[in-house]
Design an enzyme around this catalytic site. Structure first.
Site, PDB file in Angstrom:
ATOM      1  N   GLY A 225       0.818  -1.206   0.000  1.00  0.00           N
ATOM      2  CA  GLY A 225       0.000   0.000   0.000  1.00  0.00           C
ATOM      3  C   GLY A 225       0.854   1.258   0.000  1.00  0.00           C
ATOM      4  O   GLY A 225       1.346   1.676   1.055  1.00  0.00           O
TER       5      GLY A 225
ATOM      6  N   THR B 152       0.463   3.906  -3.170  1.00  0.00           N
ATOM      7  CA  THR B 152      -0.174   4.923  -4.007  1.00  0.00           C
ATOM      8  C   THR B 152      -1.441   5.488  -3.369  1.00  0.00           C
ATOM      9  O   THR B 152      -2.235   4.751  -2.780  1.00  0.00           O
ATOM     10  CB  THR B 152      -0.538   4.326  -5.381  1.00  0.00           C
ATOM     11  OG1 THR B 152       0.637   3.743  -5.948  1.00  0.00           O
ATOM     12  CG2 THR B 152      -1.072   5.388  -6.317  1.00  0.00           C
TER      13      THR B 152
ATOM     14  N   THR C 246       2.349   9.144  -8.091  1.00  0.00           N
ATOM     15  CA  THR C 246       3.758   8.785  -7.991  1.00  0.00           C
ATOM     16  C   THR C 246       4.544   9.770  -7.120  1.00  0.00           C
ATOM     17  O   THR C 246       5.704   9.516  -6.800  1.00  0.00           O
ATOM     18  CB  THR C 246       4.372   8.706  -9.401  1.00  0.00           C
ATOM     19  OG1 THR C 246       3.535   7.889 -10.219  1.00  0.00           O
ATOM     20  CG2 THR C 246       5.762   8.091  -9.378  1.00  0.00           C
TER      21      THR C 246
ATOM     22  N   GLU D 120      10.373  -4.392  -8.066  1.00  0.00           N
ATOM     23  CA  GLU D 120       9.105  -4.441  -8.791  1.00  0.00           C
ATOM     24  C   GLU D 120       9.285  -4.101 -10.262  1.00  0.00           C
ATOM     25  O   GLU D 120       8.799  -4.816 -11.155  1.00  0.00           O
ATOM     26  CB  GLU D 120       8.125  -3.450  -8.155  1.00  0.00           C
ATOM     27  CG  GLU D 120       6.774  -3.365  -8.852  1.00  0.00           C
ATOM     28  CD  GLU D 120       5.925  -2.238  -8.300  1.00  0.00           C
ATOM     29  OE1 GLU D 120       4.725  -2.457  -8.082  1.00  0.00           O
ATOM     30  OE2 GLU D 120       6.458  -1.126  -8.097  1.00  0.00           O
TER      31      GLU D 120
END
Length: 386
Positions: A122, A124, A130, A244
């Site tokens: 968690g 964003t 961003t 990621e």
């Protein structure tokens, strides 16, 4: 199309064998029903692939991001979608690199066996996107607990996770010297949180990628769930974001090869005006160009992985790998659907499903424009544009 054997061929062969048990029809039906591929993720977990990054002393395989990227690539290359399970891979780095020994002993063995899932992160928020340093979700310490209030958006796999990595501001932005300070990382037990301060609202979207909006209202988290030092969460989360982006690059590379393989086979067999359409340069060239771009993106993926596993700075390489791979897979997707003609839009060919899935990566987890801004500022030394 033949691909050279590499030193990860054993991993490739094993993952391909598992994926063969879940053919196109399986993924097609999962997509049509908008459901979670529970059986597929369970099979990956039981085979040990989801514990690739967990050290052996905690029950995992002790592999690096390089090997994890091969696993994700092969899932997509086989026609699946790693988006159902990739969160556990890149979330793991935050816990591994910054968690305490007690936290590792508590969480990692059960994650390795599949008893617990760590699929969600968690970060964003609706009003910040961003611009992570401007997040408004707060975690205020009260005794032996933190009280969380705020909102998150585009948070995936919450319904299929036991825990979530949460970034929240523990010191107001106005009270820190650097805007990247004052944020902290927490492990949230979703089994206890949902309905007790955490509300989850699903967001229907164009792909079968389960994602949600989260609302925190006085959610209490034990202080022992703080990962690392309070206020250093932004620095910690960057490791996870680099992992990621590199893993997403690998997934896009898998998609790219899938599209190139599919369209190459199709245009050899599709006869129009008495000849295979693949004999025409107007068909050959876009496919060849797509293959070249996928191969080039692959090289940047390996460099990003190498740097991450060596604990070297890899922000630029992770971002560039994601940019190149997402672009390559999208161009391959366009060639594939174009030369399938009307059949490319038919569900039974699976092209339209993969087309939708790979389109996501032009936008998420970081948009192509923001990658260009990053490279302009941090690699080329140009003035910050925002």
């Amino acid at each position: 199309m033949k691909h050279e054997t590499d030193k990860y061929q054993d991993i490739r062969d094993a993952v391909r064998a598992l994926c063969a048990e879940f053919p196109d029809e399986y993924h097609r039906k999962v997509d049509e029903a908008r459901r979670y591929p529970e059986e597929f993720v369970d099979a990956l977990t039981k085979a040990g692939w989801m514990a690739a990054l967990i050290p052996q002393e905690y029950g995992g395989s002790g592999l690096g991001l390089t090997e994890a990227s091969v696993i994700m690539e092969e899932i997509n290359r086989a026609g699946g979608n790693s988006g159902a399970c990739h969160g556990q891979m890149y979330n793991m780095g935050t816990l591994l690199r910054h968690g305490s020994e007690a936290q590792k002993k508590k969480y990692l063995p059960k994650i390795a066996t599949g008893e617990w899932r760590l699929q969600s992160m968690g970060v964003t928020e609706p009003t910040t996107g961003t611009d992570t340093t401007k997040i408004k979700t707060t975690a205020v310490k009260k005794g032996d607990r933190y009280v969380v209030n705020g909102q998150k958006v585009w948070i995936s796999r919450v319904q299929h996770s036991d825990f979530m990595i949460l970034l929240a501001r523990t010191t107001p932005l106005a009270d820190v010297k650097k805007k990247s300070e004052g944020m902290s990382i927490f492990m949230v037990d979703l089994r206890e949180a949902v309905g007790s301060g955490l509300t989850v609202r699903p967001i229907p979207n164009m792909v079968n990628h389960e994602t949600n909006e989260l609302f925190f209202e006085n959610l209490e988290i034990p202080a022992e769930n703080l990962i690392g030092q309070e206020g250093q969460g932004f620095k910690y989360i960057l490791d996870g974001l680099n992992a990621e982006r590199t893993l997403i690059a690998a997934e896009c590379i898998g998609d790219g090869y899938w599209f190139v393989d599919r369209v190459s086979a199709y245009v050899k067999d599709r006869i129009v005006f008495g000849r295979p359409i693949g004999q025409n340069q107007g068909v050959q060239f876009p496919i060849a160009e797509s293959y070249i771009e996928v191969e080039a993106a692959n090289l940047m993926r390996w460099e990003a992985c190498r740097r991450f596993d060596a604990h070297e700075p890899c922000g630029a390489q992770a971002n560039m790998a994601k940019y190149l791979a997402a672009k390559a897979s999208w161009e391959a997707a366009n060639a594939c659907i174009q030369f399938h003609g009307g059949f490319g839009f038919a569900n039974e060919y699976d092209v339209e499903r993969k087309f939708r899935e790979t389109r996501l990566y032009q936008v998420a987890p970081i948009s192509t424009n923001l990658i260009l801004s990053y490279v302009a500022e941090h690699v080329l030394g140009l003035p910050r544009s925002f």
